[in-house]
Write an enzyme that holds these catalytic residues in place. Sequence first.
Site, PDB file in Angstrom:
ATOM      1  N   LYS A 237       9.501  22.957   8.711  1.00  0.00           N
ATOM      2  CA  LYS A 237      10.669  23.153   7.488  1.00  0.00           C
ATOM      3  C   LYS A 237      11.276  21.930   7.278  1.00  0.00           C
ATOM      4  CE  LYS A 237      11.508  28.116   9.167  1.00  0.00           C
ATOM      5  NZ  LYS A 237      12.456  29.079   9.942  1.00  0.00           N
TER       6      LYS A 237
ATOM      7  N   TYR B 209       9.722  35.069   2.406  1.00  0.00           N
ATOM      8  CA  TYR B 209      10.875  35.624   3.223  1.00  0.00           C
ATOM      9  C   TYR B 209      11.213  37.044   2.659  1.00  0.00           C
ATOM     10  CZ  TYR B 209      11.367  31.750   6.366  1.00  0.00           C
ATOM     11  OH  TYR B 209      11.084  30.626   7.417  1.00  0.00           O
TER      12      TYR B 209
ATOM     13  N   PHE C  47      21.670  36.620   5.724  1.00  0.00           N
ATOM     14  CA  PHE C  47      21.163  35.088   5.703  1.00  0.00           C
ATOM     15  C   PHE C  47      20.448  34.733   4.588  1.00  0.00           C
ATOM     16  CE2 PHE C  47      18.598  37.326   9.287  1.00  0.00           C
ATOM     17  CZ  PHE C  47      17.368  36.861   8.781  1.00  0.00           C
TER      18      PHE C  47
ATOM     19  N   ARG D 294       3.029  31.213  18.110  1.00  0.00           N
ATOM     20  CA  ARG D 294       4.485  31.755  18.355  1.00  0.00           C
ATOM     21  C   ARG D 294       4.981  31.255  19.761  1.00  0.00           C
ATOM     22  NH1 ARG D 294       7.260  34.347  14.239  1.00  0.00           N
ATOM     23  NH2 ARG D 294       8.356  35.631  15.836  1.00  0.00           N
TER      24      ARG D 294
ATOM     25  N   THR E 151      13.387  32.476  18.232  1.00  0.00           N
ATOM     26  CA  THR E 151      13.827  32.464  16.750  1.00  0.00           C
ATOM     27  C   THR E 151      15.234  31.610  16.986  1.00  0.00           C
ATOM     28  OG1 THR E 151      12.958  34.390  16.038  1.00  0.00           O
ATOM     29  CG2 THR E 151      14.892  33.486  14.672  1.00  0.00           C
TER      30      THR E 151
ATOM     31  N   ARG F  88      11.181  24.696  19.482  1.00  0.00           N
ATOM     32  CA  ARG F  88      12.643  25.092  19.065  1.00  0.00           C
ATOM     33  C   ARG F  88      13.302  24.828  20.114  1.00  0.00           C
ATOM     34  NH1 ARG F  88      11.174  30.726  16.100  1.00  0.00           N
ATOM     35  NH2 ARG F  88      11.002  29.820  13.770  1.00  0.00           N
TER      36      ARG F  88
ATOM     37  N   ASN G 127      15.773  26.031  12.501  1.00  0.00           N
ATOM     38  CA  ASN G 127      15.139  26.184  13.820  1.00  0.00           C
ATOM     39  C   ASN G 127      13.564  25.604  13.265  1.00  0.00           C
ATOM     40  OD1 ASN G 127      13.970  27.968  12.062  1.00  0.00           O
ATOM     41  ND2 ASN G 127      14.347  29.661  13.360  1.00  0.00           N
TER      42      ASN G 127
ATOM     43  N   HIS H 163       8.042  27.320  11.058  1.00  0.00           N
ATOM     44  CA  HIS H 163       7.678  28.753  10.959  1.00  0.00           C
ATOM     45  C   HIS H 163       6.361  29.081  11.471  1.00  0.00           C
ATOM     46  CE1 HIS H 163       6.978  32.729   8.966  1.00  0.00           C
ATOM     47  NE2 HIS H 163       5.636  32.358   8.603  1.00  0.00           N
TER      48      HIS H 163
ATOM     49  N   GLU I 190       0.476  35.368   4.609  1.00  0.00           N
ATOM     50  CA  GLU I 190       0.923  34.037   4.218  1.00  0.00           C
ATOM     51  C   GLU I 190      -0.141  33.035   3.842  1.00  0.00           C
ATOM     52  OE1 GLU I 190       4.700  35.266   7.206  1.00  0.00           O
ATOM     53  OE2 GLU I 190       3.533  33.644   7.807  1.00  0.00           O
TER      54      GLU I 190
HETATM   55  P1  IDP Z   1      10.886  33.890  13.257  1.00  0.00           P
HETATM   56  O1  IDP Z   1      11.056  32.487  12.150  1.00  0.00           O
HETATM   57  O2  IDP Z   1      11.198  33.372  14.646  1.00  0.00           O
HETATM   58  O3  IDP Z   1       9.906  34.715  12.747  1.00  0.00           O
HETATM   59  P2  IDP Z   1      12.534  35.722  11.836  1.00  0.00           P
HETATM   60  O4  IDP Z   1      13.367  36.634  12.303  1.00  0.00           O
HETATM   61  O5  IDP Z   1      11.308  36.251  11.149  1.00  0.00           O
HETATM   62  O6  IDP Z   1      12.356  34.490  12.786  1.00  0.00           O
HETATM   63  O7  IDP Z   1      13.541  35.147  10.479  1.00  0.00           O
HETATM   64  C1  IDP Z   1      13.139  33.855   9.708  1.00  0.00           C
HETATM   65  C2  IDP Z   1      13.895  32.915   9.585  1.00  0.00           C
HETATM   66  O8  IDP Z   1      15.141  33.469   9.102  1.00  0.00           O
HETATM   67  C3  IDP Z   1      14.042  32.314  10.970  1.00  0.00           C
HETATM   68  O9  IDP Z   1      13.248  31.484  11.414  1.00  0.00           O
HETATM   69  C4  IDP Z   1      15.510  31.323  10.658  1.00  0.00           C
HETATM   70  O10 IDP Z   1      15.029  30.316   9.995  1.00  0.00           O
HETATM   71  C5  IDP Z   1      16.139  32.619   9.536  1.00  0.00           C
HETATM   72  N1  IDP Z   1      16.986  33.442  10.319  1.00  0.00           N
HETATM   73  C6  IDP Z   1      16.980  34.571  11.105  1.00  0.00           C
HETATM   74  N2  IDP Z   1      18.072  34.972  11.507  1.00  0.00           N
HETATM   75  C7  IDP Z   1      19.072  34.255  11.043  1.00  0.00           C
HETATM   76  C8  IDP Z   1      20.481  34.218  11.082  1.00  0.00           C
HETATM   77  O11 IDP Z   1      20.999  35.059  11.853  1.00  0.00           O
HETATM   78  N3  IDP Z   1      21.102  33.250  10.457  1.00  0.00           N
HETATM   79  C9  IDP Z   1      20.473  32.360   9.788  1.00  0.00           C
HETATM   80  N4  IDP Z   1      19.329  32.161   9.558  1.00  0.00           N
HETATM   81  C10 IDP Z   1      18.539  33.198  10.030  1.00  0.00           C
HETATM   82 MG    MG Z   2       9.094  35.970  11.344  1.00  0.00          MG
END
Ligand code: IDP
Ligand code: MG
Length: 149
Positions: A9, A49, A57, A85, A91, A102, A112, A115, A126
């Site tokens: 990212k 997304y 968010f 993963r 996350t 992370r 974070n 992806h 994807e």
């Molecule tokens: P992942 O990237 O570990 O699969 P997901 O739950 O799919 O996590 O969320 C996608 C992305 O959305 C996260 O990597 C993060 O960048 C963002 N995200 C998820 N939850 C939040 C939040 O509560 N606040 C801000 N960004 C979030």
């Molecule tokens: Mg995800």
Amino acid sequence: MERTFIMIKPDGVQRNLIAEIIKRFETKGFTLVGLKMMKVSRSLAEKHYEVHKERPFFAGLVNYIISAPVVAMVWEGEGVIASARKIIGATKPLEAEPGTIRGDYAVTVGRNLIHGSDAPETAQTEIRLWFKEEELVSWDPTLKPWLYE
Ligand code: IDP
Ligand code: MG
């Protein structure tokens, strides 16, 4: 062989972590079959997304992903989707184990770093969304017999 979509990212790029992140997948034994640096359009970020579009968010997430270049990749190997993963970590970076990307380099969920596809179906979707077929390179690593019996 399984394939997964991985994206460094904008914060990973801005923080000079491209090489460090790529190294972790490379030294694990996975094979890089697609790689490009790109500025992401708003429509691609929104599509990527889409599952999160109702979340509070979402707007911030899309603005984050389009705020600077990303490095999009496809990695190949046995069990690469789940393994990536694990290499990436939870996350929420404060919940991510040390030793994960992370866990080692990030603090907040909104920055974070990386992806990774979460399942075979999303990996396929994807990869198709981010790469054209001709951008993917199938090749035979000479190390293969030393990684697989
Ligand atoms: P992942 O990237 O570990 O699969 P997901 O739950 O799919 O996590 O969320 C996608 C992305 O959305 C996260 O990597 C993060 O960048 C963002 N995200 C998820 N939850 C939040 C939040 O509560 N606040 C801000 N960004 C979030
Ligand atoms: Mg995800």
